[in-house]
Design an enzyme around this catalytic site. Structure first.
Site, PDB file in Angstrom:
ATOM      1  N   ASN A 243      27.573  33.814  96.378  1.00  0.00           N
ATOM      2  CA  ASN A 243      26.926  32.846  97.264  1.00  0.00           C
ATOM      3  C   ASN A 243      27.966  31.930  97.895  1.00  0.00           C
ATOM      4  O   ASN A 243      28.631  31.168  97.191  1.00  0.00           O
ATOM      5  CB  ASN A 243      25.911  32.009  96.480  1.00  0.00           C
ATOM      6  CG  ASN A 243      24.775  32.853  95.930  1.00  0.00           C
ATOM      7  OD1 ASN A 243      23.816  33.127  96.623  1.00  0.00           O
ATOM      8  ND2 ASN A 243      24.897  33.277  94.678  1.00  0.00           N
TER       9      ASN A 243
ATOM     10  N   ARG B  38      24.151  31.448  87.067  1.00  0.00           N
ATOM     11  CA  ARG B  38      24.928  30.996  88.220  1.00  0.00           C
ATOM     12  C   ARG B  38      26.253  30.432  87.725  1.00  0.00           C
ATOM     13  O   ARG B  38      26.287  29.461  86.967  1.00  0.00           O
ATOM     14  CB  ARG B  38      24.143  29.926  88.989  1.00  0.00           C
ATOM     15  CG  ARG B  38      24.935  29.143  90.043  1.00  0.00           C
ATOM     16  CD  ARG B  38      25.485  29.988  91.189  1.00  0.00           C
ATOM     17  NE  ARG B  38      24.466  30.791  91.836  1.00  0.00           N
ATOM     18  CZ  ARG B  38      23.653  30.323  92.807  1.00  0.00           C
ATOM     19  NH1 ARG B  38      23.730  29.076  93.202  1.00  0.00           N
ATOM     20  NH2 ARG B  38      22.777  31.145  93.366  1.00  0.00           N
TER      21      ARG B  38
ATOM     22  N   ASP C 115      26.372  35.038  90.963  1.00  0.00           N
ATOM     23  CA  ASP C 115      25.194  35.328  90.151  1.00  0.00           C
ATOM     24  C   ASP C 115      25.497  36.508  89.239  1.00  0.00           C
ATOM     25  O   ASP C 115      25.961  37.568  89.707  1.00  0.00           O
ATOM     26  CB  ASP C 115      23.997  35.629  91.041  1.00  0.00           C
ATOM     27  CG  ASP C 115      23.482  34.381  91.750  1.00  0.00           C
ATOM     28  OD1 ASP C 115      23.914  33.276  91.379  1.00  0.00           O
ATOM     29  OD2 ASP C 115      22.662  34.512  92.670  1.00  0.00           O
TER      30      ASP C 115
ATOM     31  N   LYS D 119      25.065  39.436  99.240  1.00  0.00           N
ATOM     32  CA  LYS D 119      24.747  40.601  98.407  1.00  0.00           C
ATOM     33  C   LYS D 119      25.704  41.760  98.686  1.00  0.00           C
ATOM     34  O   LYS D 119      26.209  42.397  97.763  1.00  0.00           O
ATOM     35  CB  LYS D 119      23.296  41.036  98.635  1.00  0.00           C
ATOM     36  CG  LYS D 119      22.262  40.023  98.164  1.00  0.00           C
ATOM     37  CD  LYS D 119      20.858  40.538  98.403  1.00  0.00           C
ATOM     38  CE  LYS D 119      19.806  39.565  97.894  1.00  0.00           C
ATOM     39  NZ  LYS D 119      19.754  38.309  98.684  1.00  0.00           N
TER      40      LYS D 119
ATOM     41  N   ARG E 189      19.263  30.639  84.723  1.00  0.00           N
ATOM     42  CA  ARG E 189      17.902  30.585  85.247  1.00  0.00           C
ATOM     43  C   ARG E 189      17.066  31.638  84.534  1.00  0.00           C
ATOM     44  O   ARG E 189      17.472  32.799  84.448  1.00  0.00           O
ATOM     45  CB  ARG E 189      17.898  30.848  86.756  1.00  0.00           C
ATOM     46  CG  ARG E 189      18.621  29.779  87.560  1.00  0.00           C
ATOM     47  CD  ARG E 189      18.968  30.243  88.946  1.00  0.00           C
ATOM     48  NE  ARG E 189      19.954  31.318  88.909  1.00  0.00           N
ATOM     49  CZ  ARG E 189      20.389  31.956  89.998  1.00  0.00           C
ATOM     50  NH1 ARG E 189      19.908  31.655  91.186  1.00  0.00           N
ATOM     51  NH2 ARG E 189      21.291  32.907  89.886  1.00  0.00           N
TER      52      ARG E 189
ATOM     53  N   GLU F 213      25.533  38.720  93.108  1.00  0.00           N
ATOM     54  CA  GLU F 213      25.684  38.040  94.398  1.00  0.00           C
ATOM     55  C   GLU F 213      26.913  37.147  94.371  1.00  0.00           C
ATOM     56  O   GLU F 213      27.311  36.648  93.313  1.00  0.00           O
ATOM     57  CB  GLU F 213      24.462  37.175  94.740  1.00  0.00           C
ATOM     58  CG  GLU F 213      23.213  37.936  95.081  1.00  0.00           C
ATOM     59  CD  GLU F 213      22.123  37.040  95.656  1.00  0.00           C
ATOM     60  OE1 GLU F 213      22.458  35.988  96.259  1.00  0.00           O
ATOM     61  OE2 GLU F 213      20.942  37.372  95.496  1.00  0.00           O
TER      62      GLU F 213
ATOM     63  N   LYS G  46      15.938  45.123  97.287  1.00  0.00           N
ATOM     64  CA  LYS G  46      16.265  43.795  97.807  1.00  0.00           C
ATOM     65  C   LYS G  46      16.517  43.851  99.308  1.00  0.00           C
ATOM     66  O   LYS G  46      17.232  44.740  99.783  1.00  0.00           O
ATOM     67  CB  LYS G  46      17.545  43.257  97.149  1.00  0.00           C
ATOM     68  CG  LYS G  46      17.533  43.175  95.645  1.00  0.00           C
ATOM     69  CD  LYS G  46      18.886  42.665  95.147  1.00  0.00           C
ATOM     70  CE  LYS G  46      18.944  42.526  93.643  1.00  0.00           C
ATOM     71  NZ  LYS G  46      20.256  42.002  93.195  1.00  0.00           N
TER      72      LYS G  46
ATOM     73  N   ARG H  39      11.927  37.794  88.478  1.00  0.00           N
ATOM     74  CA  ARG H  39      12.904  37.029  89.248  1.00  0.00           C
ATOM     75  C   ARG H  39      13.125  35.664  88.595  1.00  0.00           C
ATOM     76  O   ARG H  39      12.170  34.985  88.233  1.00  0.00           O
ATOM     77  CB  ARG H  39      12.427  36.845  90.684  1.00  0.00           C
ATOM     78  CG  ARG H  39      12.258  38.145  91.456  1.00  0.00           C
ATOM     79  CD  ARG H  39      11.593  37.895  92.792  1.00  0.00           C
ATOM     80  NE  ARG H  39      10.274  37.276  92.618  1.00  0.00           N
ATOM     81  CZ  ARG H  39       9.574  36.730  93.608  1.00  0.00           C
ATOM     82  NH1 ARG H  39      10.061  36.719  94.839  1.00  0.00           N
ATOM     83  NH2 ARG H  39       8.387  36.184  93.369  1.00  0.00           N
TER      84      ARG H  39
END
Length: 311
Positions: A280, A208, A270, A122, A222, A278, A157, A230
């Protein structure tokens, strides 16, 4: 090649969608030997990094593995070690990367341990202020409240958790905002918290974007379910088919030099409403969903790259 995967316990895998399992199965199909161990089974003794590892055969259905042997092996005995355990990205995770840096250079460790440390998923987005939503990071309650008052709503967060864990939505105009923010900070301990403008576009999905070798090669959307904003699958979100668009490619191109600098072969970005949220690099997931939607076969492309690096 002899391949080891450092990961969470193999019995905890969600067989139907686990990315590590798919990577292991593809490597096995190419004739490579597969071992696994948890981070707690990696240790340094006598000047050598070692692991209590297990050799297995795997399959993409239940029962998903068969154990063949267990042995304490020097980490340098493996040709490739994949770092695939899930966050939290705490000091246990960080300390493990220091041990993995002591593995002989002849062993390829992916993603690179130092790179994982340098790209907290993050906080690393702060390098790209023009790509991310308006963001606050810190622990000053008055400054946080002043930031939140600029927007209809914000999300709070934890800095180092994953899967949507601990993420809440709040409004500064609500009378309990300071109380909720204080409790949120208390639960975070000494760590900073992250606040970002709530993006209503999340209702249309949290995308993603998969990046391999610096190139965007596919995406999965998603969608949040019910009243939960979320979209993470761990929080009940649902994966659906989507395509890369020009904005996704722009974001991936902007992040690619950082990934190259830190020797990050495989990452997941993301993106919500065209904003990067984000990067990842620990254990990117959703490759099984991408394959089911007719997208790129990431395990195949991943091992093509790794085999080329090992030549």
């Amino acid at each position: 090649m002899r391949i080891a995967v450092q990961m969470d316990p193999i019995d905890s895998m969600v067989v139907e969608r686990d990315t590590s399992l798919a990577l292991m199965a593809e490597a096995q199909a190419r004739g490579h030997e597969i071992w696994w161990f948890t981070p707690n089974e990696l240790f340094f003794e006598g000047g050598v990094v070692q692991a209590r590892a297990r050799r297995v055969s795997v399959r993409l259905a239940r029962p998903h593995y068969e154990a063949h042997e267990e042995a304490i092996r020097e980490a340098g005995a493996f040709d490739v070690i994949l770092i695939r355990q899930d966050p939290p990205f705490d000091m246990g995770y960080v300390s493990n990367t220091y041990l993995l840096e002591r593995v002989p250079a002849a062993t390829l460790v992916l993603n690179r341990p130092q790179g994982i440390r340098n790209i907290p998923e993050k906080l690393s987005t702060l390098r790209f202020p023009d790509l991310i939503p308006p963001t606050f990071v810190g622990r000053d309650l008055d400054a946080l409240e002043a930031f939140a008052k600029r927007f209809d709503a914000v999300v709070l967060k934890p800095a180092f958790l994953a899967g949507g864990e601990g993420v809440i939505k709040a409004r500064a105009r609500e009378p309990d905002f300071r109380w909720r923010a204080t409790k949120f900070m208390e639960e975070a301990g000494r760590e900073p918290i992250i606040a970002q403008e709530f993006l209503p576009g999340v209702k249309d999905g949290d995308k993603r974007v998969f990046v391999l070798g610096g190139e965007a090669i596919g995406a999965v959307m998603r969608l949040p379910q019910g009243d939960d904003f979320r979209a993470n699958l761990h929080a009940g979100g649902r994966a659906v088919k989507t395509d890369l668009d020009a904005r996704d490619r722009e974001i991936a191109a902007a992040v690619a030099p950082l990934l190259a600098e830190e020797s990050i072969l495989f990452a997941g970005l993301d993106v919500i409403a065209g904003r990067l949220t984000e990067i990842n690099v620990t254990s990117p997931t959703l490759v099984r969903e991408l394959a089911r939607f007719g997208g790129a076969d990431i395990p195949k492309l991943f091992w093509d790259r790794v085999e080329a690096l090992r030549k």
